[in-house]
Write an enzyme that holds these catalytic residues in place. Sequence first.
Site, PDB file in Angstrom:
ATOM      1  N   ASN A  99     -10.130   0.303   0.741  1.00 57.36           N
ATOM      2  CA  ASN A  99      -8.350  -0.027   0.001  1.00 57.36           C
ATOM      3  C   ASN A  99      -7.767  -0.079  -0.687  1.00 57.36           C
ATOM      4  O   ASN A  99      -8.205  -2.342  -1.454  1.00 57.36           O
ATOM      5  CB  ASN A  99      -7.825  -0.723   1.886  1.00 57.36           C
TER       6      ASN A  99
ATOM      7  N   HIS B  94      -3.254   7.351   1.711  1.00 58.84           N
ATOM      8  CA  HIS B  94      -3.319   6.481   1.148  1.00 58.84           C
ATOM      9  C   HIS B  94      -4.755   6.077   1.928  1.00 58.84           C
ATOM     10  O   HIS B  94      -4.896   6.268   3.388  1.00 58.84           O
ATOM     11  CB  HIS B  94      -2.639   4.781   1.716  1.00 58.84           C
TER      12      HIS B  94
ATOM     13  N   CYS C 161       0.359  -1.401  -0.320  1.00 55.15           N
ATOM     14  CA  CYS C 161       0.244   0.170   0.151  1.00 55.15           C
ATOM     15  C   CYS C 161       0.621   1.592   0.311  1.00 55.15           C
ATOM     16  O   CYS C 161       0.142   2.614  -0.705  1.00 55.15           O
ATOM     17  CB  CYS C 161      -1.015   0.433   0.881  1.00 55.15           C
TER      18      CYS C 161
END
Length: 327
Positions: free
Chosen positions: A284, A254, A112
């Site tokens: 996500n 993020h 990520c």
Amino acid sequence: MGARIIGTGSSVPKTCLTNADLEKRVDTSHDWIVSRTGIHQRHVVTQDEDILDLMHEASLRALDASGLRAEQLQAIVVATVSGNYAFPSTACLLQARLGLDNIPAFDVNAACAGFVYGMSVAHSYIKSGDYDRLLLVGADTLSTMVNWEDRSTCVLFGDGAGAVVLDTQNARSDDRGLLSTVVESSGALWQLLHVRSDHRQTVDQEGSHPKEWGIQMKGPELFKVAVRALSEVTRKALDKAGLSPADVSLMVPHQANLRIIRAVAERLHMAMDQVYCNVQDYGNTSAASIPIALDEAVRAGRVRPNDILALCGCGGGLTWGTSIVRW
Ligand code: UT7
């Protein structure tokens, strides 16, 4: 010498799963998901879609926004952990789709935080003077790596791709562009978030799996590390650029969890109107989340010339990092 982001683009799969859809698959509720994560829906690939399609579309949109032709690119860097092949890299496959040859193309694996790691590579390439124009893509399809019977992870992830075109054009003459990037890792913490590379299946494929199949996450521990790491690394990157959190016009973090984003903003004494959030719409999306959010913010007119942006991410590895950009 700086590098400016001169074009952004993004793409998500056509299938959208709402929290109500997930209530039919696992023992969960819209209220739990929203209160613990902020997520309302996520887009996921099905068997007829491919990560490459998303990357290609996002890249074409970024190129279109930049005014450059693909042939003017000098390098392609893709941040991803969900390519279909061990090799070639997804970047080489994208290069072929774009009809390009004889320029470097490779993937960066930092989960990520991958997009920020990609920014670090792009920054170094451009500072070295070796390349002037790069395509940087963040793309992931983590919905293919979750166990769709595990409520603790399957509600969290979505798929997508975001792309930016970086160029030194006009960047040598003023102080706009990429100001600093700091990236860090802690391999000692790898067990907080991991998945085996052979655990792949789209949401529309049948299959019952053992409990340990798919993404494994120690959520509460990871939450604490993410808040600390993201706030500390953002301070370090701002320090390196001679700036402080008060100078940030827009933080584009993020998008893993709205509570993490709020906690990081609080630690940096930033108001939430200094922070871009779209976790409610996409969940996500791993390496894609920062460039998708950036693309949305740019297209919504939230980013103006000379604005200071902080792009920060944290993920499996563990990895984390922040890039500071004067737009
Ligand atoms: O992208 C990389 C970075 N990612 C992160 O940093 C993620 C960090 N972690 C998180 O975002 C949060 O820890 C989660 C969203 C993953 C989980 O939220 P939490 O508030 O930490 O929940 P928890 O794991 O402590 O679980 C609390 C309860 C448990 O039930 P008991 O044991 O208290 O009875 C879980 O079984 O919530 C239960 N639970 C659920 N209930 C309904 C877990 N998942 C669900 C669910 N629906 N989907």
